[in-house]
Design a protein around this motif. Structure first.
Motif, PDB file in Angstrom:
ATOM      1  N   PRO A   1      19.678 -27.425  37.953  1.00  0.00           N
ATOM      2  CA  PRO A   1      18.659 -26.422  37.591  1.00  0.00           C
ATOM      3  C   PRO A   1      19.069 -25.529  36.418  1.00  0.00           C
ATOM      4  O   PRO A   1      18.210 -25.020  35.703  1.00  0.00           O
ATOM      5  N   ARG A   2      20.378 -25.374  36.177  1.00  0.00           N
ATOM      6  CA  ARG A   2      20.786 -24.506  35.056  1.00  0.00           C
ATOM      7  C   ARG A   2      20.333 -25.105  33.715  1.00  0.00           C
ATOM      8  O   ARG A   2      20.270 -24.396  32.714  1.00  0.00           O
ATOM      9  N   LEU A   3      20.009 -26.399  33.709  1.00  0.00           N
ATOM     10  CA  LEU A   3      19.612 -27.059  32.465  1.00  0.00           C
ATOM     11  C   LEU A   3      18.090 -27.176  32.312  1.00  0.00           C
ATOM     12  O   LEU A   3      17.601 -27.766  31.352  1.00  0.00           O
ATOM     13  N   HIS A   4      17.347 -26.611  33.263  1.00  0.00           N
ATOM     14  CA  HIS A   4      15.884 -26.725  33.178  1.00  0.00           C
ATOM     15  C   HIS A   4      15.314 -25.890  32.027  1.00  0.00           C
ATOM     16  O   HIS A   4      14.252 -26.175  31.496  1.00  0.00           O
ATOM     17  N   LYS A   5      16.017 -24.815  31.689  1.00  0.00           N
ATOM     18  CA  LYS A   5      15.649 -23.987  30.527  1.00  0.00           C
ATOM     19  C   LYS A   5      16.949 -23.748  29.797  1.00  0.00           C
ATOM     20  O   LYS A   5      17.811 -23.016  30.282  1.00  0.00           O
ATOM     21  N   HIS A   6      17.090 -24.390  28.651  1.00  0.00           N
ATOM     22  CA  HIS A   6      18.417 -24.423  28.061  1.00  0.00           C
ATOM     23  C   HIS A   6      18.313 -24.635  26.555  1.00  0.00           C
ATOM     24  O   HIS A   6      17.422 -25.328  26.071  1.00  0.00           O
ATOM     25  N   THR A   7      19.238 -24.009  25.832  1.00  0.00           N
ATOM     26  CA  THR A   7      19.353 -24.264  24.394  1.00  0.00           C
ATOM     27  C   THR A   7      20.817 -24.596  24.112  1.00  0.00           C
ATOM     28  O   THR A   7      21.718 -23.916  24.630  1.00  0.00           O
ATOM     29  N   GLY A   8      21.046 -25.657  23.331  1.00  0.00           N
ATOM     30  CA  GLY A   8      22.434 -26.035  23.052  1.00  0.00           C
ATOM     31  C   GLY A   8      22.544 -26.749  21.719  1.00  0.00           C
ATOM     32  O   GLY A   8      21.532 -27.118  21.090  1.00  0.00           O
ATOM     33  N   LYS A   9      23.783 -26.951  21.318  1.00  0.00           N
ATOM     34  CA  LYS A   9      24.059 -27.605  20.032  1.00  0.00           C
ATOM     35  C   LYS A   9      24.123 -29.120  20.215  1.00  0.00           C
ATOM     36  O   LYS A   9      24.786 -29.618  21.125  1.00  0.00           O
ATOM     37  N   ALA A  10      23.463 -29.846  19.324  1.00  0.00           N
ATOM     38  CA  ALA A  10      23.415 -31.309  19.435  1.00  0.00           C
ATOM     39  C   ALA A  10      24.754 -31.938  19.058  1.00  0.00           C
ATOM     40  O   ALA A  10      25.398 -31.523  18.094  1.00  0.00           O
ATOM     41  N   VAL A  11      25.143 -32.929  19.863  1.00  0.00           N
ATOM     42  CA  VAL A  11      26.250 -33.817  19.491  1.00  0.00           C
ATOM     43  C   VAL A  11      25.612 -35.199  19.386  1.00  0.00           C
ATOM     44  O   VAL A  11      25.165 -35.762  20.393  1.00  0.00           O
TER      45      VAL A  11
END
Ligand code: FES
Length: 573
Positions: free
Chosen positions: A398-408
């Protein structure tokens, strides 16, 4: 109104007083059958995807005999016809490439031979949609006979589920928490009988979906392959299809928009594989029905996931059968189904499930105890996937249901394989792993690479889920925050092709959004600079696939096969 013998399709081959008809009858004599065995009787093709390379269909030789027994008893004449066995585990580069091949083969077998009706024997992932797509286009009476799931896996005192427990074991082996002997024991015990994968993977999902469509006998899809009741079902299937021929009950009378809503609702209540989106859209288009990604999303918002089966839950298909099977699950969600939908046994879906009981409330959960009340599957859109992408929120952290991150970013699977475990890879648990060139044309065939492996160094730190994005599919037995089926795909210049390592990507599942946080002008400049790769194939079936396959949101069918214009019956001179 029952059909008359002279109205049978096979009558065109055998019933006329012509030299050609004489020739056909003389060759039937050569087969060792008397005219009274087949003349004026429904000829039933048993389209059998048995193969020595397909462990999921190992029991199909015997089952074909049991189907024949039923056809004979009902006064038909059975003819077994082998068709390509798509063995999910072995066929490369991707079994999905060959689904349309099987669909073509099935349709043309039924068209070009003296056949009045068919039993379709399949179950291993792509065989179910492949067989059904072809038979729907041909529109002869048929019953689908599902292979049924294998028995539960067992090793080292643990109950094991196909795929799911292998993926978990592989992560634990790489993290160093299990040893080589435990890994070897898992290999020996995870698949120990004929039958399909027994988690809620693509096979169980699609066999259940075609039952909900009304294309199998009631309850057929849940019976474990080695169970004696599976043999009984095979014989009953053979009997029934003969009656369907006399009644002229065709798939076009069974497959409606309501039937597809029932199939989608069923898949959602089961926590089924995301492969179902591709296959059910392809089947619906063959049948001339309306089904698209938005309909999946709409039904997902109101359908509870009540099958406590791996990978989303705890149990396996054998437990599901003992708990009452699909009929019991459907009875539990009756008020969400279009119960008037007709089925192959001549009754409605509602009549077929009436009174079915749940015998274990921990396997088929009461509605108020659903694993997820709604949203077991979500369709995303945004500047990264204008034609859609899909994720299973229920199977992700669930922590990834709303998430912003850097692409690899990995340019293809070779690149991923070479670098994912490199200790120098600049990645952390908030990074977004991106795999390109894994779609219908890029894979080719959308291989099930969508559950990108978590980098070893993060596994060793205890990370078990990360946001991952690709235009690939994912095995129904997989799990994790994996965005799949990104359309249009990167190989043809979809926005995924333009992502670079270091770009920020935002996902918001409740808002159904997936976006590349890069200014429009920069995206336009990248598009200008993008060069289309050379096609994967220039000859053979691969080239036919390349020239005709549609994108994931359209079902990956060949446009020329999805065409609904009628092909005339073959001339017989
Ligand atoms: Fe055949 Fe999974 S490998 S169903």
């Amino acid at each position: 109104m029952k059909k008359k013998p002279e109205e049978l399709r096979s009558h065109r081959w055998f019933g006329r007083e012509t030299m050609r008809s004489f020739n056909h009858r003389s060759r039937m004599a050569q087969l060792g059958v008397q005219e009274s065995d087949y003349r004026d009787k429904p000829i039933i093709a048993i389209v059998n995807t048995w193969s020595e390379i397909n462990p999921c269909h190992l029991h199909f030789r015997q089952r074909a005999e049991e189907v024949k027994r039923g056809v004979w008893q009902a006064g038909g004449f059975p003819v077994e016809m082998p068709a390509m066995s798509i063995a999910e585990i072995f066929q490369k580069p991707s079994p999905l490439m060959y689904r349309n091949f099987l669909a073509m083969e099935t349709e043309e077998l039924l068209r070009s031979y003296p056949v009045d009706g068919a039993v379709l024997m399949g179950g291993c992932d792509k065989t179910t949609p492949g067989l059904a797509m072809g038979a729907i286009s041909m529109d002869l009476p048929f019953v689908f006979m599902p292979a049924g799931p294998m028995l539960k896996g067992n090793a080292s005192g643990n109950t094991l589920g196909s795929g799911t427990d292998m993926f978990k074991g592989w992560s634990e082996l790489r993290a160093g928490t299990i040893d080589q002997q435990q890994w070897e024991d898992l290999l020996q015990g995870i698949a120990r009988s004929p039958g399909t994968c027994m988690t809620m993977g693509t096979a169980a999902t699609m066999m259940s979906a075609v039952e909900a469509l009304g294309l199998t006998l009631p309850g057929a899809s849940s019976i474990p392959a080695p169970d004696s009741r599976h043999s009984q079902m095979a014989t009953a299937t053979g009997k029934r299809v003969v009656e369907m021929v006399w009644d002229d009950l065709r798939p076009s009378q069974i497959l409606t928009d309501d039937a597809f809503d029932n199939a989608v609702t069923t898949v959602l209540a089961l926590g089924g594989s995301t492969n179902a989106l591709v296959h059910l859209i392809a089947l619906a288009r063959r049948a001339g029905c309306k089904l698209d990604l938005d309909r999946f999303d709409a039904l997902a918002r109101t359908t509870p996931l009540i099958a406590n089966l791996r990978p989303a839950g705890k149990y396996l298909m054998e437990d599901f059968y003992y708990a009452g099977g699909l009929r019991a699950l459907l009875e539990r969600i009756r008020d969400r189904l279009k119960t008037d939908a007709p089925t192959v046994n001549g009754q409605t879906l509602g009549e077929n499930i009436a009174g079915a009981r749940v015998f274990n409330d921990d396997v088929i959960l009461p509605l108020e105890k659903a694993l997820v009340q709604n949203g077991s599957l979500a369709v995303l859109r945004g500047n990264l996937c204008p034609d859609g992408a899909v994720i299973k929120p229920a199977a992700s952290d669930p922590r990834l249901h709303k998430h912003t991150g850097k692409a690899v970013v990995f340019e293809d699977y070779h690149d991923l394989y070479a670098r994912i475990d490199d200790p120098a890879l600049d990645v952390d648990q908030d990074s977004v792993l991106v795999l390109k060139n894994a779609g219908p044309l890029g894979g080719p065939g959308m291989p099930e690479w969508g559950q990108l492996p978590i980098p070893k160094k993060l596994l060793q730190d205890g990370v078990r889920d990360m946001l991952r994005i690709s235009d690939a599919r994912m095995s129904g037995t997989s799990f994790g925050a994996c965005v799949l089926h990104v359309a249009p795909e990167s190989f043809i210049g979809g926005p995924l092709a333009l992502v670079k390592t270091g770009d920020r990507i935002a996902i918001d599942i409740p808002a159904r959004k997936l976006d590349l946080l890069v200014p429009d002008a920069e995206i336009a400049a990248r598009r200008q600079a993008w060069k289309a790769p050379a096609p994967r194939y220039t000859r053979g079936y691969g080239a036919i696939f390349t020239q005709n396959v549609t994108q994931a949101n359209e079902g990956c069918d060949f446009a020329v096969l999805a065409d609904r214009s009628r092909i005339p019956e073959p001339d017989i001179f």
